[in-house]
Design an enzyme around this catalytic site. Structure first.
Site, PDB file in Angstrom:
ATOM      1  N   ASP A   1     -50.428  12.307  50.038  1.00 42.74           N
ATOM      2  CA  ASP A   1     -51.447  11.466  49.399  1.00 42.74           C
ATOM      3  C   ASP A   1     -52.793  12.190  49.360  1.00 42.74           C
ATOM      4  O   ASP A   1     -53.841  11.592  49.609  1.00 42.74           O
ATOM      5  CB  ASP A   1     -51.571  10.139  50.152  1.00 42.74           C
TER       6      ASP A   1
ATOM      7  N   LEU B   1     -67.452   0.117  54.989  1.00 42.67           N
ATOM      8  CA  LEU B   1     -67.470   1.417  54.322  1.00 42.67           C
ATOM      9  C   LEU B   1     -66.584   1.469  53.088  1.00 42.67           C
ATOM     10  O   LEU B   1     -66.825   2.245  52.174  1.00 42.67           O
ATOM     11  CB  LEU B   1     -67.029   2.513  55.301  1.00 42.67           C
ATOM     12  N   GLY B   2     -65.524   0.682  53.062  1.00 36.66           N
ATOM     13  CA  GLY B   2     -64.599   0.720  51.940  1.00 36.66           C
ATOM     14  C   GLY B   2     -63.269   0.100  52.312  1.00 36.66           C
ATOM     15  O   GLY B   2     -63.083  -0.413  53.408  1.00 36.66           O
ATOM     16  N   ARG B   3     -62.338   0.155  51.376  1.00 37.70           N
ATOM     17  CA  ARG B   3     -61.018  -0.438  51.595  1.00 37.70           C
ATOM     18  C   ARG B   3     -59.951   0.464  51.007  1.00 37.70           C
ATOM     19  O   ARG B   3     -60.119   1.006  49.922  1.00 37.70           O
ATOM     20  CB  ARG B   3     -60.938  -1.812  50.950  1.00 37.70           C
ATOM     21  N   GLY B   4     -58.857   0.641  51.744  1.00 36.32           N
ATOM     22  CA  GLY B   4     -57.727   1.424  51.256  1.00 36.32           C
ATOM     23  C   GLY B   4     -56.446   0.624  51.355  1.00 36.32           C
ATOM     24  O   GLY B   4     -56.460  -0.589  51.582  1.00 36.32           O
TER      25      GLY B   4
ATOM     26  N   PRO C   1     -59.472  -2.640  55.420  1.00 32.77           N
ATOM     27  CA  PRO C   1     -60.887  -2.297  55.367  1.00 32.77           C
ATOM     28  C   PRO C   1     -61.276  -1.271  56.422  1.00 32.77           C
ATOM     29  O   PRO C   1     -60.637  -1.159  57.471  1.00 32.77           O
ATOM     30  CB  PRO C   1     -61.576  -3.643  55.633  1.00 32.77           C
ATOM     31  N   VAL C   2     -62.348  -0.524  56.139  1.00 28.00           N
ATOM     32  CA  VAL C   2     -62.885   0.478  57.065  1.00 28.00           C
ATOM     33  C   VAL C   2     -64.347   0.136  57.349  1.00 28.00           C
ATOM     34  O   VAL C   2     -65.113  -0.154  56.424  1.00 28.00           O
ATOM     35  CB  VAL C   2     -62.785   1.902  56.479  1.00 28.00           C
TER      36      VAL C   2
ATOM     37  N   LYS D   1     -60.629   1.773  61.114  1.00 34.15           N
ATOM     38  CA  LYS D   1     -59.690   1.333  60.070  1.00 34.15           C
ATOM     39  C   LYS D   1     -58.906   0.155  60.633  1.00 34.15           C
ATOM     40  O   LYS D   1     -58.221   0.270  61.642  1.00 34.15           O
ATOM     41  CB  LYS D   1     -58.747   2.464  59.682  1.00 34.15           C
TER      42      LYS D   1
END
Length: 474
Positions: free
Chosen positions: A275, A156-159, A163-164, A178
């Site tokens: 945040d 799904l994405g990375r923060g 990664p998620v 997560k």
């Protein structure tokens, strides 16, 4: 050689992977400790991966199977009796060492696998997981099955955390996982914060934490899955944001406000998020907003509404990289490391203006000036041209014009330079829900020319060198 115990392993159910495919899959997974073929006939095929420690390995004199063991980043391979002999001298020696080590830790590890979790490398004395979380702990096999072994299709994405991935539990429930990166130093701190804080939070505008997985070096958080991704996915895309009429945008704005009010005032642990940004607001099936990502959040006492960091330089390096690049950080936070509930109020104000305009604060561009979004809105406000702030499509909804202008007014109150001038989230929610008069906003903080030095260069000199355009309020 006899294969290790497969209690904590994964295998290729289709039996289609080559040994090289298996090696790549193991190398790309930070938890994989060994791999082998599942079928040794005709040169070998299929893939079997082990996670965590290896138990019950034995040497056979005339039969057995090759096992490839990862040794840190060296990725050394032990291939049967001959390869093991080349690396460590003799199979007997390494077997003795393994048995001795595993015997010492087997009891402790097995307790962890059965739910008496110890968080290796995080500091179990600080986490108080069993006493303080009231949160389900999922085993790692469940997570691997749910995410199809963290398939790229489910990425799904990375923060900053890592990664998620999307997943689906056996009962059909969709989840978001997560996963803490092994080499993420700040991720460990974020993980501690997120588990301790959000496990105690329950609000319709906060993402719901369903459980966690803590096993060996793996640390994962399991959340409810949000099918519409995050707010930035819609609001900053010219085509997708057309799906958000003013009714949906106002619902998003008011929902975020209610979520922040709960964090600041109504939750058991009063929390400063620190945040808040479009990427950290998730959207459910009905486009309702849910605040997420509590890795940088801080709790404060009943009579305390502000705090500061004792490690300002470290704090700025961390948080500017995450937040200021997107333009959400208030001046007192970036310059002095001083944060309060008013820091979240500032970020909220920026976010409201982004939702109304469909533009990012720092990424904003205009042919007539070099101001960021805050500077542009403030310029129009003092020139009595606030009607030019929203997207033209929103103004077609004539009944919404006065409501949009009121939201712009409230947003400018939220982004004022001095924290004491900004309203609390309780006041913001009241402002949205009433038609009463509002005070005139004062100059915003950090509305800058676009020739501001980048983050890395400003850190090396001084963040106080940021140029600020002065425009007098009306």
């Amino acid at each position: 050689m006899k294969l290790p115990d497969t209690s904590w392993s994964w295998y290729d159910s289709r039996n289609a992977m080559t040994l090289e495919d298996c090696k790549v899959k193991c190398s790309s997974n930070c938890s994989c400790t060994a791999y082998a073929n599942t079928d040794i006939r005709d040169g070998g095929k299929g893939c079997l991966l082990w996670f965590g420690d290896l138990f019950d390995m034995r040497e056979y004199a005339s039969f057995g199977q090759d096992v490839y063991i990862r040794m840190g980043f060296a990725k050394k391979e032990f291939k049967g009796r001959e390869k093991v002999g080349m690396v460590v001298g003799s199979v007997i020696s390494i077997t003795v060492v393994l048995v001795a080590v595993f015997a010492c830790y087997r009891k402790k590890i097995m307790k962890r696998y059965h739910g008496e979790s110890l968080i290796k490398g995080v500091g179990e004395e600080d986490m108080d997981m069993d006493m303080d979380m009231d949160l389900p702990i999922l085993d790692i096999k469940t997570i691997y099955i749910a995410t199809d072994d963290f398939s790229y299709i489910n990425f799904l994405g990375r923060g900053g955390f890592g990664p998620v991935y999307k997943g689906r539990l056996e009962d059909g429930q969709e989840i978001a996982v997560k996963r803490l990166c092994e080499n993420s130093g700040q991720g460990v701190v974020e993980f501690k914060n997120e588990v301790k804080l959000i496990a105690k939070l329950q609000h319709r505008n906060l993402v719901r934490l369903l459980g966690c997985c803590i096993q060996g070096e793996e640390r994962m958080l399991i959340y409810e899955y949000m099918p519409n991704k995050s707010l930035d996915f819609f609001i900053f895309d010219e085509r997708r944001r057309r799906e958000l009429d003013w009714g949906k945008r106002s619902n998003i704005i008011y929902g975020i406000a209610r979520g922040l009010l709960y964090l600041h005032q109504d939750s058991r642990l009063r929390i400063i998020h620190r945040d808040l940004k479009a990427g950290n607001v998730l959207l459910d099936n009905d486009m309702n907003p849910k605040i997420s990502d509590f890795g940088l959040a801080k709790s404060f006492g009943g009579d305390q509404s502000e705090s500061s960091t004792n490690r300002v330089v470290e704090f700025i390096m961390l948080c500017l990289a995450i937040t200021t690049c997107s333009g959400y950080m208030p001046p007192e936070y970036a310059i002095d490391g001083h944060f309060s509930v008013k820091s979240d109020v500032f970020s909220f104000g920026v976010l409201v203006l982004e939702v109304i305009t469909g533009k990012t604060n720092r990424g904003f561009q205009h042919a007539d000036h070099d101001l960021n979004l805050l500077g542009h809105v403030w310029k129009l406000w003092v020139e009595d041209r606030a009607i030019e702030v929203p997207e033209e499509d929103l103004l077609e909804e004539t009944c919404a014009v006065s409501e949009i202008l009121r939201c712009i007014h409230v947003a400018l109150l939220c982004v004022q330079q001095k924290p004491e001038d900004r309203p609390t989230m309780a006041s913001v929610v009241l402002m949205f829900g009433s038609d009463g008069s509002l005070p005139d906003p004062k100059q915003p903080g950090f509305f800058t020319n676009r020739n501001v030095p980048d983050v890395s260069s400003s850190l090396s000199r001084s963040i106080n060198q940021v140029s600020i355009t002065m425009i007098q309020g009306r």
